[in-house]
Design an enzyme around this catalytic site. Sequence first.
Site, short mmCIF file in Angstrom:
data_model
loop_
_atom_site.label_atom_id
_atom_site.label_comp_id
_atom_site.label_asym_id
_atom_site.label_seq_id
_atom_site.Cartn_x
_atom_site.Cartn_y
_atom_site.Cartn_z
N ASP A 192 11.68 5.20 -11.18
CA ASP A 192 13.04 5.31 -10.62
C ASP A 192 13.66 6.68 -10.89
O ASP A 192 14.88 6.80 -10.99
CB ASP A 192 13.97 4.22 -11.20
CG ASP A 192 13.38 2.83 -11.05
OD1 ASP A 192 13.01 2.48 -9.92
OD2 ASP A 192 13.29 2.10 -12.05
N GLY A 239 13.74 9.21 -8.89
CA GLY A 239 14.14 9.90 -7.67
C GLY A 239 12.96 10.52 -6.95
O GLY A 239 13.10 11.51 -6.23
N LYS A 240 11.77 9.93 -7.15
CA LYS A 240 10.57 10.46 -6.49
C LYS A 240 10.71 10.43 -4.98
O LYS A 240 10.18 11.29 -4.29
CB LYS A 240 9.33 9.65 -6.92
CG LYS A 240 8.90 9.87 -8.35
CD LYS A 240 7.56 9.23 -8.66
CE LYS A 240 7.61 7.72 -8.61
NZ LYS A 240 8.48 7.12 -9.65
N GLY A 241 11.41 9.41 -4.46
CA GLY A 241 11.53 9.27 -3.01
C GLY A 241 12.09 10.50 -2.35
O GLY A 241 11.53 11.03 -1.38
N ASN A 244 5.01 -2.93 -5.76
CA ASN A 244 5.91 -3.27 -6.86
C ASN A 244 6.86 -2.14 -7.22
O ASN A 244 7.63 -2.25 -8.18
CB ASN A 244 5.10 -3.65 -8.10
CG ASN A 244 4.08 -2.60 -8.51
OD1 ASN A 244 3.62 -1.82 -7.68
ND2 ASN A 244 3.71 -2.59 -9.77
N GLY A 299 9.54 0.93 -5.34
CA GLY A 299 10.14 1.29 -4.06
C GLY A 299 10.72 2.68 -4.03
O GLY A 299 11.12 3.23 -5.05
N HIS A 300 10.72 3.28 -2.85
CA HIS A 300 11.38 4.55 -2.60
C HIS A 300 12.45 4.34 -1.54
O HIS A 300 12.24 3.61 -0.57
CB HIS A 300 10.40 5.61 -2.07
CG HIS A 300 9.34 6.01 -3.04
ND1 HIS A 300 9.54 6.04 -4.39
CD2 HIS A 300 8.06 6.42 -2.83
CE1 HIS A 300 8.42 6.46 -4.98
NE2 HIS A 300 7.51 6.68 -4.06
N THR A 301 13.57 4.98 -1.71
CA THR A 301 14.61 4.97 -0.69
C THR A 301 14.68 6.35 -0.07
O THR A 301 14.88 7.34 -0.78
CB THR A 301 15.98 4.59 -1.29
OG1 THR A 301 15.88 3.28 -1.88
CG2 THR A 301 17.05 4.55 -0.21
N GLN A 303 5.45 4.33 -9.82
CA GLN A 303 5.84 4.11 -11.22
C GLN A 303 5.93 5.45 -11.98
O GLN A 303 6.41 6.42 -11.42
CB GLN A 303 4.91 3.11 -11.92
CG GLN A 303 5.03 1.69 -11.39
CD GLN A 303 4.02 1.37 -10.31
OE1 GLN A 303 2.93 1.93 -10.23
NE2 GLN A 303 4.40 0.48 -9.44
N ARG A 347 19.44 -1.16 -13.97
CA ARG A 347 18.61 -0.40 -14.89
C ARG A 347 19.34 -0.14 -16.20
O ARG A 347 20.56 0.06 -16.22
CB ARG A 347 18.20 0.94 -14.25
CG ARG A 347 17.37 0.77 -12.99
CD ARG A 347 17.10 2.09 -12.29
NE ARG A 347 16.46 1.87 -10.99
CZ ARG A 347 16.76 2.51 -9.89
NH1 ARG A 347 17.72 3.43 -9.89
NH2 ARG A 347 16.12 2.25 -8.76
#
EC number: 6.3.4.4
Length: 429
Positions: free
Chosen positions: A13, A15-17, A38, A40-42, A223, A304
């Site tokens: 989480d 901010g890879k997206g 399992n 997710g990216h936004t 992940q 989180r």
Amino acid sequence: MANVAVIGAQWGDEGKGKVVDWLASRADVVVRFQGGHNAGHTLVVGDQTYKLSLLPSGLVRGKLGIIGNGVVVDPEALLSEIARVSAQGLAVGPETLRIADNATLILPLHGAIDRAREQARGDSKIGTTGRGIGPAYEDKVARRAIRIADLAEPETLSAKLDELLLHHNTLLAGLGAETFEKQALLDQLLALAPKILPYAEPVWERLDEIKRAGQRILFEGAQAVMLDVDHGTYPFVTSSNTIAATAAGGSGMGPSAVDFVLGIAKAYSTRVGSGPFPTELFDETGELLGDRGHEFGTVTGRRRRCGWFDAVLVRQAVKVGGIQGLALTKLDVLDGLPELKICTGYQINGETFRRLPASPAAQAAAKPVYESMEGWSGSTQGARSWADLPAQAIKYVRRIEELTEVPVTLLSTSPDRDDTILVKDPFEG
């Protein structure tokens, strides 16, 4: 031109997206190499917001997407995700998406076992998403998995399901959960075959051609290093290796495939679910970070846990993950805080450590040693150059570089993909 791998440097989480989306616009191909649906990216593209769990992020930029052999694929989830983004106007088909024919399939029984085990753990839950990723990897290692290529050989599926159900139904019965009938699973797989097989191929051959043609490849990790099954906070980890070295094996390319490894880290720390978190905050500051950072999981929707930046943890991720540069995200969330803290070590049973020990008991006992820094009153949101940043914000970034022993090569100052300060182009190696 360099090929780039992007991995998380904390617990996911980070901010890879956004960063992957920014890099994908400059790549030719984007490859998923481990994990499943399992994480997710936004991604925000124009007036559309895409939430991806299994599809490579480059698809939203019109780039070829490849799902490698290291990924475990839930065919129902894949088709559902394709249908969802297609309804948003994004064309996804066999021309734009290729899947390794030797990738392992996630079946309904995997999710059932995942959830039954988690329920049986009671207060000792690991915090899995219950989507069957772990049990699917277990089958892969135990050599009983059903792979995508098996869908092309229906005459062998019945015997393979016999072996699979002998194992899984025994476990499910022992856990007091409902067991599975072979015929229903067989019918489901036979119905899925014509929908999935058009995407399948030996992707290692295609990737070899792409590499020899000098095209840019972006390897998209899921992940993060501290969720790696070997190097993370075991047993509160995912079921695959998340470090950059996995990009080679998980896609069918050799170890020379990756030229630059970019690690993604937030300017503070977050974690979803159970497990050790030495810098976790239980006060108003922790609440503030969560609210400002909109810290809710893309897949689970769970809030989180939030805390101060842990330089010990990220430095360890840099070393074991092979990270050559950091992309620091969500710096703007810290705007206006009068004081910031960075963890520079741990106190564990009277000893000081500059690493997170492998022992779960030692991890749980770790108390952070903090270094305090003055915050900044100005805004970093939307900054696109160092000149736009307050002096104290620059000092904070420089201190993170010193403590983690790796340069910050990219700085993100808002969810907008253009609000990015580029120090070094990862594709230039």
